[in-house]
Write an enzyme that holds these catalytic residues in place. Structure first.
Site, PDB file in Angstrom:
ATOM      1  CG  ASP A  16      48.608  43.126  52.072  1.00 32.80           C
ATOM      2  OD1 ASP A  16      49.107  42.515  51.108  1.00 32.80           O
ATOM      3  OD2 ASP A  16      47.442  43.544  52.097  1.00 32.80           O
TER       4      ASP A  16
ATOM      5  CG  ASN B 173      43.176  36.384  55.164  1.00 34.57           C
ATOM      6  OD1 ASN B 173      42.538  35.452  54.678  1.00 34.57           O
ATOM      7  ND2 ASN B 173      44.446  36.611  54.864  1.00 34.57           N
TER       8      ASN B 173
ATOM      9  CE  LYS C 127      44.968  45.526  44.826  1.00 36.44           C
ATOM     10  NZ  LYS C 127      44.057  44.959  45.808  1.00 36.44           N
TER      11      LYS C 127
ATOM     12  N   PRO D 190      56.579  39.822  51.533  1.00 33.05           N
ATOM     13  CG  PRO D 190      57.502  37.744  51.040  1.00 33.05           C
ATOM     14  CD  PRO D 190      57.110  38.622  52.186  1.00 33.05           C
TER      15      PRO D 190
ATOM     16  CE  LYS E  76      49.480  43.151  43.920  1.00 37.43           C
ATOM     17  NZ  LYS E  76      49.428  42.188  45.009  1.00 37.43           N
TER      18      LYS E  76
ATOM     19  CB  ILE F 139      53.726  35.636  46.289  1.00 39.95           C
ATOM     20  CG1 ILE F 139      54.057  35.507  47.780  1.00 39.95           C
ATOM     21  CG2 ILE F 139      54.118  34.371  45.535  1.00 39.95           C
ATOM     22  CD1 ILE F 139      53.178  34.532  48.541  1.00 39.95           C
TER      23      ILE F 139
ATOM     24  CG  PHE G  36      41.645  35.773  42.478  1.00 40.80           C
ATOM     25  CD1 PHE G  36      42.307  34.995  41.545  1.00 40.80           C
ATOM     26  CD2 PHE G  36      40.279  35.584  42.663  1.00 40.80           C
ATOM     27  CE1 PHE G  36      41.630  34.038  40.799  1.00 40.80           C
ATOM     28  CE2 PHE G  36      39.589  34.635  41.936  1.00 40.80           C
ATOM     29  CZ  PHE G  36      40.268  33.854  41.001  1.00 40.80           C
TER      30      PHE G  36
HETATM   31  O1  C5P Z   1      47.498  43.614  46.690  1.00 38.90           O
HETATM   32  P1  C5P Z   1      46.411  42.646  46.901  1.00 38.90           P
HETATM   33  O2  C5P Z   1      46.630  41.806  48.115  1.00 38.90           O
HETATM   34  O3  C5P Z   1      45.027  43.163  46.850  1.00 38.90           O
HETATM   35  O4  C5P Z   1      46.542  41.723  45.595  1.00 38.90           O
HETATM   36  C1  C5P Z   1      45.885  40.564  45.465  1.00 38.90           C
HETATM   37  C2  C5P Z   1      46.666  39.623  44.585  1.00 38.90           C
HETATM   38  O5  C5P Z   1      48.049  39.646  44.872  1.00 38.90           O
HETATM   39  C3  C5P Z   1      46.253  38.199  44.844  1.00 38.90           C
HETATM   40  O6  C5P Z   1      46.386  37.512  43.605  1.00 38.90           O
HETATM   41  C4  C5P Z   1      47.230  37.705  45.873  1.00 38.90           C
HETATM   42  O7  C5P Z   1      47.363  36.297  45.835  1.00 38.90           O
HETATM   43  C5  C5P Z   1      48.499  38.430  45.461  1.00 38.90           C
HETATM   44  N1  C5P Z   1      49.367  38.773  46.593  1.00 38.90           N
HETATM   45  C6  C5P Z   1      50.590  38.140  46.729  1.00 38.90           C
HETATM   46  N2  C5P Z   1      51.432  38.486  47.767  1.00 38.90           N
HETATM   47  C7  C5P Z   1      51.079  39.422  48.664  1.00 38.90           C
HETATM   48  C8  C5P Z   1      49.830  40.070  48.545  1.00 38.90           C
HETATM   49  C9  C5P Z   1      48.993  39.715  47.492  1.00 38.90           C
HETATM   50  O8  C5P Z   1      50.923  37.287  45.912  1.00 38.90           O
HETATM   51  N3  C5P Z   1      51.897  39.727  49.654  1.00 38.90           N
END
Ligand code: C5P
Length: 389
Positions: free
Chosen positions: A275, A206, A332, A300, A336, A302, A318
């Protein structure tokens, strides 16, 4: 004095050494980090680099050696620091002796702020007992000294006396000037994009540049925290002083985070983690021809995994959205289970030096107007410090 964080004024003095050319980059770095820079040059410095260059980069008139009235002394009032880079052996001697024979040495003598000297000279000048004495004196007087480094010198000799690099100087100065509101705290920060292999030469990724994550790591460092930065591939140099863990894929990032999260007080997930990854990446280069179908499987999450640990660090996520910022951010945060989430509009932020963010925490939403990511990161760090205090 340091005003609002990120908008402090620095006086950059330049004396006459060949390393003066590095002062141009130094101005650029300070401006990028939200500082105002006022340049003062000695006569000799103007033979190495032009005042026009420094004026253009700092956006302000350059003060030269000739001084007409005492008003110039006022230059240092309201400044967080005077930084002299390069500082020649001669200039260090003047400071050690308390001379006020030109504008720059007068400013140093009449200052009410911190003074940083960045020595740059031939190795024999550096080793000379007179320079040693002068250096011991200025250190005793509370002057900060950055560098010098060992290496090849302009004169062709090798030894001690090379000027420190601009990024190290800027970090040392800004770090010394920042209030240590996070002293003793451990931060784990993720940054940048991830790369998901399609075959040995192709990836899904990305447009994340890593700028925001690196700025957060730097701001935490400046505030006295110990910082581990787990980063996907970017073009940025890691901030001086972080423990840097480079990774490529989301799974590598996840493993690096889980291996380093123990003992962390704060986890800031700034990385744009992919993702999805390719379910069956090819071990050889895929030949072109016809339609290519890729099967994707989820990576996963994280942040979610860290937030659901038994004793999780304070987790900050973020969320880059393309619309409905507040609604998506709140969803979100809930999904999370994170106490703080920074929202921005992806189209306004990705890859740029500036952004506009909203910091969501339980019940509150704090909008920060458009500014340099370095400045926003410093403001975010203040919010985090408040939240964990
Ligand atoms: O779900 P989304 O990608 O929009 O969420 C963004 C936040 O989740 C960011 O802080 C990103 O670093 C974290 N994230 C993560 N692992 C993923 C997807 C997003 O830690 N697979």
């Amino acid at each position: 004095m340091a005003g609002e964080r990120g908008s402090m004024k620095i006086i950059l003095g330049i004396t006459g050494g060949i390393a003066a050319y590095k002062a141009a980059e130094l101005v650029r770095l300070f401006v990028k980090r939200g500082c105002e820079v006022e340049v003062v040059m000695t006569d000799a410095a103007t033979r190495f680099i032009t005042p026009l260059t420094m004026q253009t980069l700092s956006g302000r008139p350059v003060r030269l050696a000739q001084w007409d009235d005492m008003a110039h002394i006022d230059l240092s009032r309201g400044s967080a620091a005077i930084l002299v880079a390069p500082a020649t052996a001669d200039f260090i001697a003047k400071i050690a002796q308390g001379h006020a024979s030109d504008l720059l040495s007068s400013l140093c003598l009449a200052r009410d702020c911190s003074l940083f000297l960045v020595p740059a000279m031939n190795r024999q000048m550096w080793d000379n007992p007179a320079t040693r004495r002068n250096l011991a004196q200025i250190l005793e007087d509370g002057v900060h000294v950055v560098g010098p480094l060992e290496g090849v010198q302009a004169c062709g000799e090798t030894g001690m006396g090379r000027m420190a690099e601009p990024d190290e100087i800027a970090s040392a100065v800004l770090s010394a000037l920042s209030p240590k509101i996070l002293s003793g705290k451990k931060f784990l920060v993720t940054a940048g994009p991830t790369l998901e292999a399609i075959d040995p030469v192709r990836v899904i990724t990305n447009l994340s540049s890593g700028k925001m994550g690196y700025a957060v790591a730097q701001a935490a460092l400046d505030s006295g925290a110990q910082v581990i930065l787990v980063s996907g591939p970017t073009c940025l140099p890691p901030p001086v002083g972080v423990k840097f863990v480079p990774v490529a894929s989301a799974r590598e990032m996840r493993d690096a985070v889980m291996a380093n999260v123990g003992g962390s007080d704060v986890f800031v997930g700034v990385a744009a983690v992919a993702d999805y990854r390719v379910a069956n990446p090819s071990s050889s280069k895929i030949k072109k021809g016809g339609t290519l179908k890729l099967e994707l499987e989820p990576n996963p999450d994280i942040l979610q995994e860290v937030a659901s640990m038994e004793n999780p660090p304070f987790c900050v996520g973020f969320a880059a959205e393309t619309g409905n910022l507040e609604e998506n951010a709140r969803l979100k945060m809930k999904r999370k289970n994170v106490p703080m989430l920074v929202g921005n509009l992806a189209q306004d932020a990705l890859g740029r030096d500036e952004s506009e963010i909203v910091i969501f925490s339980s019940g509150a939403a704090k909008q920060l107007p458009r500014a340099a990511k370095t400045k926003l990161a410093a403001q975010l760090i203040e919010e985090i410090a408040r939240a964990i205090s």
